[in-house]
Scaffold this motif. Structure first.
Motif, PDB file in Angstrom:
ATOM      1  N   PRO A  18     -13.569 -41.455 -56.032  1.00 17.73           N
ATOM      2  CA  PRO A  18     -12.436 -40.079 -56.019  1.00 17.73           C
ATOM      3  C   PRO A  18     -11.906 -40.451 -54.697  1.00 17.73           C
ATOM      4  O   PRO A  18     -12.714 -41.780 -53.425  1.00 17.73           O
ATOM      5  CB  PRO A  18     -13.428 -39.083 -55.652  1.00 17.73           C
ATOM      6  CG  PRO A  18     -14.074 -39.273 -56.209  1.00 17.73           C
ATOM      7  CD  PRO A  18     -14.903 -40.667 -56.351  1.00 17.73           C
ATOM      8  N   GLU A  21      -9.728 -37.961 -49.331  1.00 18.26           N
ATOM      9  CA  GLU A  21      -9.334 -36.920 -48.753  1.00 18.26           C
ATOM     10  C   GLU A  21     -10.409 -36.496 -49.606  1.00 18.26           C
ATOM     11  O   GLU A  21     -11.000 -35.060 -48.922  1.00 18.26           O
ATOM     12  CB  GLU A  21      -7.802 -36.584 -49.296  1.00 18.26           C
ATOM     13  CG  GLU A  21      -7.035 -37.260 -48.610  1.00 18.26           C
ATOM     14  CD  GLU A  21      -6.886 -38.207 -49.073  1.00 18.26           C
ATOM     15  OE1 GLU A  21      -7.035 -39.024 -50.047  1.00 18.26           O
ATOM     16  OE2 GLU A  21      -5.416 -38.987 -48.290  1.00 18.26           O
ATOM     17  N   THR A  22     -11.006 -36.091 -50.602  1.00 19.97           N
ATOM     18  CA  THR A  22     -11.734 -35.918 -52.089  1.00 19.97           C
ATOM     19  C   THR A  22     -13.217 -35.902 -51.047  1.00 19.97           C
ATOM     20  O   THR A  22     -14.425 -35.515 -51.317  1.00 19.97           O
ATOM     21  CB  THR A  22     -11.657 -35.991 -52.713  1.00 19.97           C
ATOM     22  OG1 THR A  22     -10.594 -35.689 -53.760  1.00 19.97           O
ATOM     23  CG2 THR A  22     -13.004 -35.458 -53.502  1.00 19.97           C
ATOM     24  N   THR A  23     -13.263 -36.946 -50.656  1.00 21.58           N
ATOM     25  CA  THR A  23     -14.887 -37.690 -50.019  1.00 21.58           C
ATOM     26  C   THR A  23     -14.948 -37.065 -48.817  1.00 21.58           C
ATOM     27  O   THR A  23     -16.535 -36.514 -48.511  1.00 21.58           O
ATOM     28  CB  THR A  23     -14.946 -39.246 -49.942  1.00 21.58           C
ATOM     29  OG1 THR A  23     -14.490 -39.649 -51.470  1.00 21.58           O
ATOM     30  CG2 THR A  23     -15.745 -40.041 -49.560  1.00 21.58           C
ATOM     31  N   ARG A  26     -16.271 -33.601 -49.320  1.00 22.37           N
ATOM     32  CA  ARG A  26     -17.826 -34.133 -49.849  1.00 22.37           C
ATOM     33  C   ARG A  26     -18.677 -34.057 -48.754  1.00 22.37           C
ATOM     34  O   ARG A  26     -19.864 -33.673 -48.283  1.00 22.37           O
ATOM     35  CB  ARG A  26     -18.151 -34.532 -50.724  1.00 22.37           C
ATOM     36  CG  ARG A  26     -17.223 -34.352 -52.088  1.00 22.37           C
ATOM     37  CD  ARG A  26     -17.385 -35.129 -53.230  1.00 22.37           C
ATOM     38  NE  ARG A  26     -16.624 -34.196 -54.340  1.00 22.37           N
ATOM     39  CZ  ARG A  26     -16.474 -35.443 -55.646  1.00 22.37           C
ATOM     40  NH1 ARG A  26     -16.197 -36.571 -55.223  1.00 22.37           N
ATOM     41  NH2 ARG A  26     -15.182 -34.970 -56.777  1.00 22.37           N
TER      42      ARG A  26
END
Length: 82
Positions: A18, A21-23, A26
């Motif tokens: 990913p 932005e997603t990381t 998380r």
């Protein structure tokens, strides 16, 4: 006393992982909730997190926590820059 901060830089080594932005979401969700932490630069392949040091939160605690977080399957393909 001014707070001290450390920057943690992680980079995407696997193009199928990913994006940043997603990381970053998380990462923030998996690090200790009581740590003052803020995203710095967030790009497709590179994320910088700023973590405040103080009390029991020192550089070695940050390195250990980041290593544990990066071992999670959801973050496969990302690694910390030294």
């Amino acid at each position: 006393m001014n707070p001290r901060w450390t920057d943690v830089v992680i980079v995407r080594r696997d193009r199928t992982a990913p994006t940043g932005e997603t990381t970053v979401v998380r990462m923030l969700g998996m690090l200790p909730a009581h740590w003052p932490c803020t995203p710095g630069d967030v790009g497709q392949d590179r994320v910088v997190l700023r973590i405040e040091l103080g009390g029991v939160t020192d550089a070695s605690a940050v390195r250990l926590a980041v290593s544990r977080v990066l071992s999670d399957a959801a973050l496969r393909g990302w690694t910390r820059e030294p």
